[in-house]
Enzyme design. Structure first.
Site, mmCIF file in Angstrom:
data_model
loop_
_atom_site.group_PDB
_atom_site.id
_atom_site.type_symbol
_atom_site.label_atom_id
_atom_site.label_comp_id
_atom_site.label_asym_id
_atom_site.label_seq_id
_atom_site.Cartn_x
_atom_site.Cartn_y
_atom_site.Cartn_z
ATOM 1 N N GLN A 71 22.792 46.016 12.417
ATOM 2 C CA GLN A 71 23.964 46.056 13.286
ATOM 3 C C GLN A 71 25.233 45.625 12.568
ATOM 4 O O GLN A 71 26.337 45.939 13.023
ATOM 5 C CB GLN A 71 23.725 45.163 14.511
ATOM 6 C CG GLN A 71 22.545 45.552 15.366
ATOM 7 C CD GLN A 71 22.711 46.922 16.017
ATOM 8 O OE1 GLN A 71 23.827 47.394 16.235
ATOM 9 N NE2 GLN A 71 21.597 47.562 16.335
ATOM 10 N N ASP A 116 18.474 40.925 8.332
ATOM 11 C CA ASP A 116 18.449 42.233 8.998
ATOM 12 C C ASP A 116 19.899 42.622 9.268
ATOM 13 O O ASP A 116 20.550 42.076 10.165
ATOM 14 C CB ASP A 116 17.649 42.122 10.302
ATOM 15 C CG ASP A 116 17.707 43.387 11.147
ATOM 16 O OD1 ASP A 116 18.431 44.338 10.789
ATOM 17 O OD2 ASP A 116 17.025 43.418 12.193
ATOM 18 N N CYS A 125 13.943 46.272 22.174
ATOM 19 C CA CYS A 125 13.070 45.819 21.084
ATOM 20 C C CYS A 125 13.285 44.337 20.796
ATOM 21 O O CYS A 125 13.345 43.915 19.626
ATOM 22 C CB CYS A 125 13.284 46.649 19.824
ATOM 23 S SG CYS A 125 12.857 48.388 20.024
ATOM 24 N N LYS A 145 22.554 54.060 12.061
ATOM 25 C CA LYS A 145 23.518 53.234 12.785
ATOM 26 C C LYS A 145 24.850 53.167 12.035
ATOM 27 O O LYS A 145 25.859 52.737 12.589
ATOM 28 C CB LYS A 145 22.961 51.826 12.996
ATOM 29 C CG LYS A 145 21.677 51.789 13.832
ATOM 30 C CD LYS A 145 21.188 50.362 14.025
ATOM 31 C CE LYS A 145 19.754 50.313 14.528
ATOM 32 N NZ LYS A 145 19.553 50.921 15.850
ATOM 33 N N HIS A 199 15.136 41.247 16.481
ATOM 34 C CA HIS A 199 14.572 42.553 16.834
ATOM 35 C C HIS A 199 13.090 42.543 16.451
ATOM 36 O O HIS A 199 12.671 41.830 15.538
ATOM 37 C CB HIS A 199 15.323 43.629 16.036
ATOM 38 C CG HIS A 199 15.003 45.032 16.393
ATOM 39 N ND1 HIS A 199 13.846 45.664 15.964
ATOM 40 C CD2 HIS A 199 15.689 45.959 17.109
ATOM 41 C CE1 HIS A 199 13.845 46.910 16.399
ATOM 42 N NE2 HIS A 199 14.949 47.120 17.098
#
Length: 415
Positions: free
Chosen positions: A212, A209, A373, A235, A132
């Site tokens: 998700q 990261d 993104c 999220k 991302h």
């Protein structure tokens, strides 16, 4: 009101779960809403909405400043979420949890507080093709200021990281590696523990990261073996403007502040300021207190469902949706990794992603279209954009069937 327990391990009662989410009852263009955009932002259960509302109605005060009752209650509620986050990702200490506005701020904190003071010309930062922008741009800014270079590990056409290439790229010049846990476009689940072992063997810190991953998988930073882990609250079925950075205590201790202001100090003099210990050193100013109260409630809610059960249900739903989409002539799926979360990016031959998403919206289906993104990933596949359907535990097979029927209908209109 607290999260209702969902204790029956044998049954994942999705209809009961859907009743917890007020927005899912909406109609769009006079059709029942099918919300397949949870990778963009997840919907919020009523208990989260009520927790935020209740904070403003009953407790609203600033944190870490006042000794009156409201201030003490607000501070206790805010700090309770730090404790919940530490347990949620199995962090060794609550003092390793920095509360941020989301993953973007968390990664920027590492970029400016850890990387910027250390890196120099000739150093390298390793990322992957599937990242991302939030895990690319901060490193580019560090490179511009320090003379370091960005190195990119490749992926396969199926959307899987080529692990041996990543490991080979961990040369002595690499001073930091950064990788997504789950790709927001492909759904690929990266083998973070394996990557972390390789990086640690070479003395290279690994940032993950986890935007998700946190909503879909059990996350255990001790088992993963990484050095930094970032996640986003909105999220994770919590409010926007919330998130966290986990970092090893020894790393946080040596990092200077990123933002300056109130409540991140020990003492301020015109001659010199001394700073608070981590994590408060990195939390200048008044935070999104109500949002973090809501995030704490969201964590309670997710844990009441059971993260293993969530992952199993979503995996079955992903398989069902993938098989159904593959039956549509001219439809191409991007990302078919062996280990994948509930994200499906696709295109239909001859149709632009934005046109397809717009027409699906008129059928009541909310999907995202665009580059997500992830411009470099779009360039890798040679497309300007894709349509992304991202599923969550509140979605159903019936919604998948109606989604597929809507695509078939729209495909005929675009032919």
């Amino acid at each position: 009101m607290t999260a209702r327990p969902h204790e029956d391990a044998a049954v994942f009662d999705v209809e009961r779960i859907r009743a917890d989410f007020p927005l899912l009852t909406r109609r769009v263009h006079d059709k029942p809403l099918i919300y397949f955009d949870s990778a963009n932002t997840a919907q919020k259960p009523a208990v989260v909405i009520e927790a935020v509302d209740r904070f403003y109605r009953e407790t609203n005060a600033n944190v870490s400043r006042a000794v009156h009752q409201l201030g003490e209650e607000a501070t206790a509620a805010y700090e309770a979420t730090r404790d919940k986050l530490a347990r949620f990702i199995n962090a060794p200490s609550r003092d390793e949890i920095v509360l941020t506005s989301g993953t973007t701020q968390a990664i920027n904190l590492v970029a400016y507080s850890y990387a910027l003071p250390r890196f120099k010309p000739g150093d390298e930062i390793l990322v992957t093709t599937m990242e991302h922008h939030a895990n690319i741009v901060p490193w580019q800014l560090v490179c511009e200021r320090t003379g370091a270079k960005l190195k990119v590990a490749p992926i396969s056409q199926s959307g899987e990281l080529i692990v041996e290439k990543f490991v080979d790229a961990l040369t002595p010049s690499v001073k930091l590696a950064a990788v997504t846990h789950i790709s927001n476009v492909l759904g690929t689940i990266n083998p973070v523990a394996e990557l972390a072992r390789a990086a640690r063997k070479r003395g290279i810190p690994l940032l993950v990261d986890g935007s998700q991953a946190a909503p879909h998988l059990p996350v255990d930073v001790r088992a993963l073996g990484c050095d930094f882990y970032a996640l986003t609250g909105h999220k994770l079925f919590g409010p926007t403007g919330t998130g966290a950075l986990w970092a090893r205590k020894e790393l946080l201790r040596d990092m200077p502040p990123f933002f300056g202001g109130g409540e991140m100090i020990r003492e301020v003099r015109f001659e010199k300021t001394t700073f608070a210990d981590p994590p408060h050193r990195f939390e200048a100013g008044t935070p999104n207190i109500a949002g973090f109260v809501g995030l704490g409630t969201a964590i309670d809610y997710v844990e009441s469902l059971g993260r293993e059960r969530i992952a199993a249900y979503e995996h079955a739903l992903l398989d069902y949706a993938t098989d159904a989409l593959k039956e549509i002539p001219g439809l191409r799926i991007f990302g078919e990794a062996a280990r994948k979360a509930s994200v499906i990016s696709f295109l239909i031959e001859g149709a632009h992603a934005h046109d397809l998403a717009t027409l699906l919206d008129h059928e009541g289906v909310a999907v995202r279209s665009g580059h997500h993104c992830a411009h470099p990933l779009m360039h890798f596949y040679g497309v300007p954009a894709t349509v992304r359907a991202s599923l969550a535990f509140y979605n159903t097979r019936d919604e998948v069937d109606r989604f597929v029927a809507a695509i078939v209908k729209v495909r005929k209109l675009l032919a």
